[in-house]
Design a protein around this motif. Structure first.
Motif, PDB file in Angstrom:
ATOM      1  N   PHE B  92     -34.507  33.618 -17.182  1.00  0.00           N
ATOM      2  CA  PHE B  92     -33.051  33.539 -17.292  1.00  0.00           C
ATOM      3  C   PHE B  92     -32.511  34.674 -18.152  1.00  0.00           C
ATOM      4  O   PHE B  92     -31.491  35.279 -17.849  1.00  0.00           O
ATOM      5  N   ARG B 289     -25.045  34.895 -14.617  1.00  0.00           N
ATOM      6  CA  ARG B 289     -25.958  33.758 -14.734  1.00  0.00           C
ATOM      7  C   ARG B 289     -25.281  32.703 -15.593  1.00  0.00           C
ATOM      8  O   ARG B 289     -24.521  33.037 -16.497  1.00  0.00           O
ATOM      9  N   ALA B 290     -25.579  31.435 -15.289  1.00  0.00           N
ATOM     10  CA  ALA B 290     -24.951  30.358 -16.047  1.00  0.00           C
ATOM     11  C   ALA B 290     -25.988  29.663 -16.908  1.00  0.00           C
ATOM     12  O   ALA B 290     -27.101  29.386 -16.456  1.00  0.00           O
ATOM     13  N   GLY B 291     -25.636  29.410 -18.151  1.00  0.00           N
ATOM     14  CA  GLY B 291     -26.554  28.747 -19.068  1.00  0.00           C
ATOM     15  C   GLY B 291     -25.927  27.515 -19.689  1.00  0.00           C
ATOM     16  O   GLY B 291     -24.723  27.298 -19.596  1.00  0.00           O
ATOM     17  N   TYR B 292     -26.786  26.708 -20.309  1.00  0.00           N
ATOM     18  CA  TYR B 292     -26.294  25.522 -21.002  1.00  0.00           C
ATOM     19  C   TYR B 292     -26.812  25.582 -22.434  1.00  0.00           C
ATOM     20  O   TYR B 292     -28.007  25.785 -22.666  1.00  0.00           O
ATOM     21  N   LEU B 302     -28.340  26.706 -16.643  1.00  0.00           N
ATOM     22  CA  LEU B 302     -27.513  25.569 -16.213  1.00  0.00           C
ATOM     23  C   LEU B 302     -27.957  25.070 -14.844  1.00  0.00           C
ATOM     24  O   LEU B 302     -27.992  23.876 -14.595  1.00  0.00           O
ATOM     25  N   PHE B 303     -28.299  26.020 -13.970  1.00  0.00           N
ATOM     26  CA  PHE B 303     -28.717  25.634 -12.620  1.00  0.00           C
ATOM     27  C   PHE B 303     -30.223  25.805 -12.468  1.00  0.00           C
ATOM     28  O   PHE B 303     -30.871  26.488 -13.273  1.00  0.00           O
ATOM     29  N   MET B 308     -26.755  32.511  -9.323  1.00  0.00           N
ATOM     30  CA  MET B 308     -25.731  31.483  -9.158  1.00  0.00           C
ATOM     31  C   MET B 308     -25.825  30.878  -7.767  1.00  0.00           C
ATOM     32  O   MET B 308     -25.930  31.605  -6.780  1.00  0.00           O
ATOM     33  N   PRO B 309     -25.760  29.561  -7.665  1.00  0.00           N
ATOM     34  CA  PRO B 309     -25.730  28.939  -6.338  1.00  0.00           C
ATOM     35  C   PRO B 309     -24.470  29.380  -5.594  1.00  0.00           C
ATOM     36  O   PRO B 309     -23.420  29.548  -6.219  1.00  0.00           O
ATOM     37  N   PRO B 312     -20.721  24.834  -4.314  1.00  0.00           N
ATOM     38  CA  PRO B 312     -20.922  23.647  -5.145  1.00  0.00           C
ATOM     39  C   PRO B 312     -21.961  22.685  -4.575  1.00  0.00           C
ATOM     40  O   PRO B 312     -22.652  21.999  -5.324  1.00  0.00           O
ATOM     41  N   ALA B 315     -25.251  23.613  -5.802  1.00  0.00           N
ATOM     42  CA  ALA B 315     -25.374  23.751  -7.252  1.00  0.00           C
ATOM     43  C   ALA B 315     -26.127  22.551  -7.815  1.00  0.00           C
ATOM     44  O   ALA B 315     -25.560  21.486  -8.018  1.00  0.00           O
ATOM     45  N   LEU B 317     -28.208  21.081 -10.952  1.00  0.00           N
ATOM     46  CA  LEU B 317     -28.396  21.357 -12.367  1.00  0.00           C
ATOM     47  C   LEU B 317     -29.884  21.501 -12.689  1.00  0.00           C
ATOM     48  O   LEU B 317     -30.734  20.864 -12.076  1.00  0.00           O
TER      49      LEU B 317
END
Lengths: 619, 340
Positions: B92, B289-292, B302-303, B308-309, B312, B315, B317
C-alpha cells in the motif's frame, strides 16, 4: 479509546509513514483551529533550516500582503509546520498558507470541507474525518462530487507518484458514504435556472416580448424539463392506449358519465343514511324549521335563527334565540313542539345570524307571546322508500341505470378511472413543464409592470432603464428604496451600512452593539419596504450588527482593521467577505451615475473609503 | 444451551446478524446501539425466544464451516477487486515519492480537446488536477494566433487573480487583462480574465444595444469550473452566459467530473450553431490509494486491493479496516450510550 485520533498523533503517524504533506478535512472552523492549537503544547518543532525556509517565503509574501507581517498565527506556523485554513481567515493569510503548501514547506493543513473548489491547493495525502457536512442548519452526507473534490487534492502532479486518501473515524461517521464517494460516479449537474427581476428587465431591454419565450426555451432548465416531459409523454401515450383498449360504450365519454352517475348515487345514499339517523317525527319537523319559526323546548320557547348540520355530524341542529335574549345551539331532536307562528326578520350570514335590532325585536316579541299557542300537527313520512325509489329518481337524469353497458361500466370503472386520473395528472405536469418558465417570466414581468418599471407593452420605462443596471440579489428592494428617495443625502457610511445589511445572508452569530440612530431609522425603513415587497421577493436577513460594522469602517477612516475586528465577535474572514460584498453592491449603485448623480457620488465616496488597509491588499 | 453459553455464542455472531436477530425478537434496535447493548436486549427476551436464537447461532456456525471448506484460490490482486488475498501495508505504501521528471507530453485527450475546438464547442469533464489548464492555454494560443479575443472566466475572484498571474507569465503582461467586481487592469487586452458574473453583464449590455467592441472579435470563451452550473445560488449565471454567448465565439467548458456531461453537451449542441464535443475520462494523473487510520495509530489499506475499486459495487473493505471500524463503532456507540 478517544472518539477520534488526536491531531498531533495523527500528524506524527503520517510523518513516520512519509505521507506528509497532508490536508486534514474537518467539519467546522472551530475544530480546525482547535486541531491547530493542539500543536502549541508539543515540544517538537521543525528543524531550523525548515523554519528559515518558511520565514523566507512569508517575508517574500509580506511585500504584497502587509497583513501577514504581524499575523498572530505566524509564529506557530513557522515553528510546527502546520496551519489551519478556513473561511474565517483573511484571504491574504489563506494565500500565504496555500503558497507555503505549494512549495512543500508545511506538513499539515487543517481545513474545512468548504475549501474553495478550484484553488490550486494539493498535497500528498488528504485525511477524511467525517462523512457529513453542515449545510445551512442541517447536517447532510457528503456527495460523491464533494468527496471526489476532496480526494482530488491528493497527489501533486510531478511531485508525487501516488496520492493517498485516508479515512480516520470519528463518532457518527458513515463509512459507506465515504467508500461510495471514493469509488462512485459524481452526481449529475441540474439546472438551477431562476428568473430574477434584473433578468426580466435586461431581457426586455434587448428583445421584444414575443421573442422571450424562445429565448427561455434555450435554457438548460427547459432542456432538462423537456427531457422530463418527453419521458412523461411516453407514459401518457401508454395510458392513452390502455384507456382506448376498453371496448366502446353506448355513450361517447363513458368515464365522465359513469363517474357523475356514481357520485349522484353516492350522494343520494348519503342523504338516505342521514335520514336514518333521525326518527320520523324529527324528520317531519325539518321542513318547518325555517328562520323565524317559533319552537318549544321542554323548558323554554325560542325563535329559530338558522338550521344547520355540522361537518361530519349526523344530527340536525338549530340556532335559537331563547326567551331571555340568549342565542343557543340545540339539536332538532330536543324540540318538543313546533308552534304555528313565524316572526319575519332578515337573517344575517354570520353569528348571531340576525341584525342586532332584529334580535332585540325578536326577543321582545317572544316575551310578549301568550303562554298557550297552537302547535302544528306533524305527519311523519312513511318509511321504507329505499334505494329502489332513489334509483328511479336518477332515471330521468342519467341513461346509465337502463343502459345495456351498465354491468361492464360498473365492473371496469374503478380500474379505468385510476388510469384516467394518472393520465390527467401527467398531462398537467407536462403542461407545466413546457410552459412553467414562461409563466414565471410573465409573473415577474407583471410585478415589474405594477411597480412601474415596465409599461403596458412590456417596454422599459425610465425607471426600468436604470433599474436594469442593478444586477444583484435583492435588486428590487434596492431600486424601490432608491425610488422612495430613502438614500437621498445620506452619509457614505450609512449607505455602506445598509448595503452590508442587504447583502449579508449569513446567520453565523456575531455581535456589534452600537449603530447610529440614522442607521437604525434606515434599517427600519428598509425592513418595512422589504416586507411590503415580500409577496414578490423574499426579504433579506437585514442584520443590523453587520450594517453597524460596515458603517463604522466607512464612516470613520481612522478605524484600523484590528480595531474593527476587536469590536465584533465575527471572524476576520467573515468581516472581509462582508466588506467585499458591500463593495460589490456599492459599485452597482455607482453605475447609476447618469440618472442618480447624487447617489452615485455618495457610493463613489463610500467605495474609496472602504478600500483601505486589508481591503486594499487584494486586488 | 444455558444462558451463559447463549450469551457467549451470541458474542461470536457478526454485528449485522445480531441486529437482525434483535429486530425479530424485540423490534428494531436503535441506530447507535453497540454490540453489547444489542446482546443485552436479546438476552432480556431469551426465555421466550430461545429456539429462534439457537437457530440463528446454528446457521452462523454452519456458514462458518462452509466458508472454511472453500479452497483459497490465488487471484491477481489488481484484476479482481472482490476476491483474493487482501493487500498488505507495505504494498500500500510502496512507491511514495517524487516521480522522475520526464519531458512533458500532452495526453491524447488534451490534444483532442484543442483540436475539437476547431470544429465546435468543447466540454472537458475530467478529474481534479488532470491538466485542464493545458487545454485552456493551448486553445488561447490558437485563438491569439488567429487574432481573436479570448475571455476566460472563473467562479472566484481569487481564482481569477491566480489565472491572471499565470496567463501574464505565458502570454506577456501586455496581452492579458482582468476585470472583476472591483478590479480593472488592462481591459482592452486580447485575453481577458473575469468572473462569470462580469461576462454575463457584458453580454447583457451588448444585447441591450451598448455594443462592446470586444464582443465582435470574441473568438473563444473559456468557462472554468463549469460544474458551478448546478450551484443553487449562482448556477443561473453560467446558464445565462452560455445562452447569450455570441454564436461566432467558440465555447470551452472546463469542469470537474460530473454525472451528466453528455446531457450538457447535448444541450449545447441544441442551442449553439456548431456541435459540442465532449471530452471526458475518469483517470487521475496521479493514482490514488485509500487508507484507513485507526485512532490508535494503526494504518491499513481501506479496500482489499491497493488500487481503487472502479465502482461502489466492487468496493470491498479490507478485512483489517473492517474489523477495526466495527470495533470502533461498537466502542464509541456503547460508550456514548452509557455516559449519555
Amino acid at each position: 479509546m478517544p472518539p477520534s485520533i488526536h491531531p498531533v498523533h495523527l500528524i506524527t503517524v503520517l510523518r513516520q509513514k512519509s505521507l506528509t504533506p497532508v490536508i486534514v478535512f474537518l467539519t467546522s472552523r472551530r475544530s480546525c483551529d482547535e486541531a491547530f492549537q493542539a500543536f502549541e503544547s508539543t515540544a517538537e518543532t521543525l528543524s531550523q533550516a525548515r523554519q528559515d525556509v518558511i520565514t523566507g517565503v512569508l517575508s517574500e509574501l509580506t511585500a504584497a500582503y502587509p497583513s501577514i507581517q504581524d499575523h498572530p498565527l505566524r509564529q506557530m506556523v513557522t515553528a510546527h509546520g502546520v496551519a489551519a485554513h478556513h473561511a474565517g481567515h483573511l484571504p491574504s493569510w489563506k494565500i500565504a498558507i496555500e503558497e507555503l503548501m505549494r512549495r512543500g514547506c508545511l506538513d499539515a493543513v487543517f481545513a474545512t470541507t468548504t475549501l474553495a473548489a478550484g484553488v490550486d491547493f494539493p498535497a500528498r495525502t488528504v485525511v477524511l474525518t467525517q462523512s457529513g457536512v453542515r449545510r445551512d442548519q442541517d447536517f447532510s452526507d457528503l456527495t460523491v462530487a464533494e468527496v471526489s473534490q476532496i480526494s482530488g487534492r491528493a497527489g501533486r502532479r510531478s511531485k508525487d507518484s501516488v496520492g493517498f486518501a485516508i479515512v480516520t473515524p470519528s463518532p457518527y461517521m458513515d463509512l459507506g458514504v465515504l467508500t461510495r464517494g471514493l469509488t462512485g460516479r459524481p452526481e449529475p449537474v441540474d439546472s438551477q435556472f431562476i428568473i430574477s427581476y434584473p433578468m426580466v428587465l435586461n431581457l426586455l431591454k434587448a428583445h421584444p416580448v414575443d421573442h422571450i419565450q424562445s429565448i427561455l426555451a434555450r435554457s438548460f432548465a427547459q432542456y432538462q424539463m423537456n427531457a422530463q416531459a418527453e419521458t412523461l409523454q411516453h407514459r401518457i401515450d401508454k395510458l392513452q392506449a390502455k384507456l382506448e383498449s376498453y371496448q366502446p360504450r353506448e355513450c361517447s365519454d363513458w368515464l365522465t358519465q359513469w363517474s357523475a352517475y356514481d357520485q349522484a348515487t353516492r350522494q343520494a345514499t348519503q342523504k338516505l343514511q342521514a335520514r336514518r339517523h333521525h326518527p320520523p317525527e324529527v324528520l317531519a319537523r325539518l321542513p318547518f324549521l325555517t328562520p323565524g319559526r317559533v319552537v318549544a323546548f321542554s323548558r323554554f320557547r325560542g325563535v329559530v335563527l338558522r338550521r344547520y348540520r355540522s361537518k361530519g355530524q349526523h344530527h340536525e341542529m338549530v340556532t335559537v334565540l331563547r326567551h331571555g335574549g340568549t342565542v343557543a345551539e340545540c339539536p332538532v331532536a330536543d324540540i318538543t313542539g313546533v308552534v304555528d307562528r313565524t316572526l319575519d326578520f332578515a337573517p344575517a350570514p354570520a353569528f348571531p345570524w340576525a341584525a342586532p335590532e332584529a334580535l332585540s325585536w325578536l326577543g321582545q316579541e317572544l316575551g310578549e307571546m301568550p303562554k298557550q299557542l297552537p302547535a302544528i300537527t306533524l305527519s311523519p313520512p312513511a318509511l321504507g322508500e329505499g334505494s329502489g325509489e332513489l334509483a328511479k329518481s336518477l332515471d330521468g337524469i342519467f341513461p346509465c341505470p337502463t343502459c345495456p353497458c351498465r354491468p361492464v361500466c360498473a365492473k371496469e370503472f374503478k380500474a379505468a378511472n385510476t388510469v384516467k386520473q394518472e393520465w390527467l395528472h401527467h398531462a398537467r405536469t407536462v403542461q407545466s413543464l413546457r410552459t412553467g418558465l414562461w409563466h414565471k417570466f410573465q409573473e415577474r414581468a407583471d410585478t415589474l409592470h405594477d411597480l412601474g418599471y415596465l409599461d403596458s407593452a412590456y417596454k422599459l420605462t425610465d425607471d426600468g432603464e436604470w433599474a436594469r443596471l442593478i444586477r444583484i440579489d435583492f435588486s428590487l428592494l434596492i431600486t424601490e428604496m432608491i425610488r422612495a428617495h430613502a438614500f437621498d443625502g445620506i452619509l457614505p457610511g450609512a449607505l455602506a451600512g445598509i448595503m452590508a445589511c442587504i447583502s449579508y445572508e449569513n446567520d453565523r452569530p456575531g455581535s456589534f452593539p452600537r449603530i447610529s440612530p440614522a442607521m437604525t431609522a434606515l434599517i427600519t425603513a428598509t425592513r418595512r419596504m422589504a416586507s411590503s415587497l415580500a409577496p414578490h421577493d423574499d426579504p433579506p436577513l437585514l442584520r443590523a450588527d453587520v450594517g453597524g460594522l460596515a458603517e463604522r469602517w466607512v464612516g470613520d477612516t481612522t478605524v484600523t482593521w484590528t480595531q474593527l475586528c476587536r469590536s465584533t465577535s465575527m471572524a476576520e474572514g467573515d468581516i472581509y467577505r462582508l466588506l467585499s460584498r458591500t463593495l460589490e453592491y456599492l459599485s452597482q449603485v455607482h453605475q447609476l451615475r447618469a440618472t442618480h448623480p447624487g447617489l452615485a457620488s455618495i457610493a463613489a465616496e463610500a467605495l474609496s473609503r472602504i478600500r483601505r488597509g486589508v481591503l486594499e491588499e487584494l486586488p | 444451551m444455558t444462558r451463559d453459553e447463549l450469551e457467549r455464542a451470541l458474542a461470536e455472531l457478526p454485528f449485522r446478524m445480531l441486529r437482525r436477530l434483535a429486530r425479530t425478537i424485540a423490534g428494531p434496535p436503535a441506530m447507535r446501539m453497540g454490540k453489547r447493548r444489542i446482546i443485552h436486549t436479546i438476552m432480556a427476551e431469551a426465555e421466550t425466544n430461545q429456539e429462534r436464537i439457537e437457530a440463528a447461532i446454528r446457521t452462523h456456525q454452519a456458514e462458518q464451516l462452509a466458508v472454511a471448506a472453500i479452497p483459497v484460490v490465488p487471484v491477481d490482486a489488481v484484476s479482481d477487486f472482490t476476491a483474493g488475498k487482501p493487500a498488505d501495508l507495505d504494498s500500500f505504501l510502496e512507491g511514495i515519492g517524487v516521480p522522475e521528471r520526464g519531458t512533458f507530453v500532452p495526453d491524447d485527450w488534451q490534444v483532442e480537446a484543442v483540436d475539437a475546438l476547431e470544429r465546435g464547442d468543447v466540454i472537458v469533464s475530467v478529474p481534479t488536477g488532470s491538466g485542464k489548464t493545458y487545454v485552456a492555454v493551448e486553445a488561447t494560443r490558437r485563438a491569439m494566433y488567429e487574432d481573436r479575443t479570448v475571455v476566460y472566466t472563473s467562479p472566484l475572484k481569487a481564482l481569477s487573480n491566480t489565472k491572471f498571474t499565470e496567463f501574464s507569465k505565458i502570454f506577456g503582461p501586455e496581452s492579458v487583462g482582468i476585470i472583476t467586481g472591483d478590479r480593472r487592469d488592462n481591459p482592452n487586452a486580447p485575453i481577458l480574465i473575469m468572473t462569470t458574473e462580469i461576462l454575463r453583464n457584458l453580454l447583457y449590455d451588448a444585447a441591450g444595444g451598448e455594443i462592446d467592441v470586444r464582443l465582435d472579435t470574441l473568438g473563444l470563451v473559456i468557462l472554468d469550473e463549469s460544474q458551478f452550473l448546478g450551484d443553487p445560488e449562482r448556477g443561473v449565471v453560467w446558464e445565462e452566459t452560455i445562452i447569450f454567448c455570441p454564436s461566432q465565439a467558440r465555447m470551452l467548458l472546463l469542469s470537474a467530473s460530473i454525472g451528466n456531461p453528455q446531457e450538457l453537451a447535448a444541450w449545447l449542441t441544441s442551442i449553439r450553431p456548431n456541435p459540442c464535443h465532449l471530452i471526458r475520462h475518469q483517470r487521475r494523473s496521479v493514482p490514488l490509494r485509500a487508507g484507513y487510520l485507526h485512532p490508535n495509530g494503526k494504518l491499513t489499506p481501506l479496500f482489499r486491493t491497493v488500487a481503487m475499486p472502479p465502482s461502489p459495487s466492487q468496493a470491498v473493505l479490507h478485512p483489517e479496516a473492517k474489523r477495526l471500524f466495527t470495533m470502533y463503532e461498537e466502542d464509541t456507540s456503547y460508550g456514548s450510550r452509557r455516559s449519555g
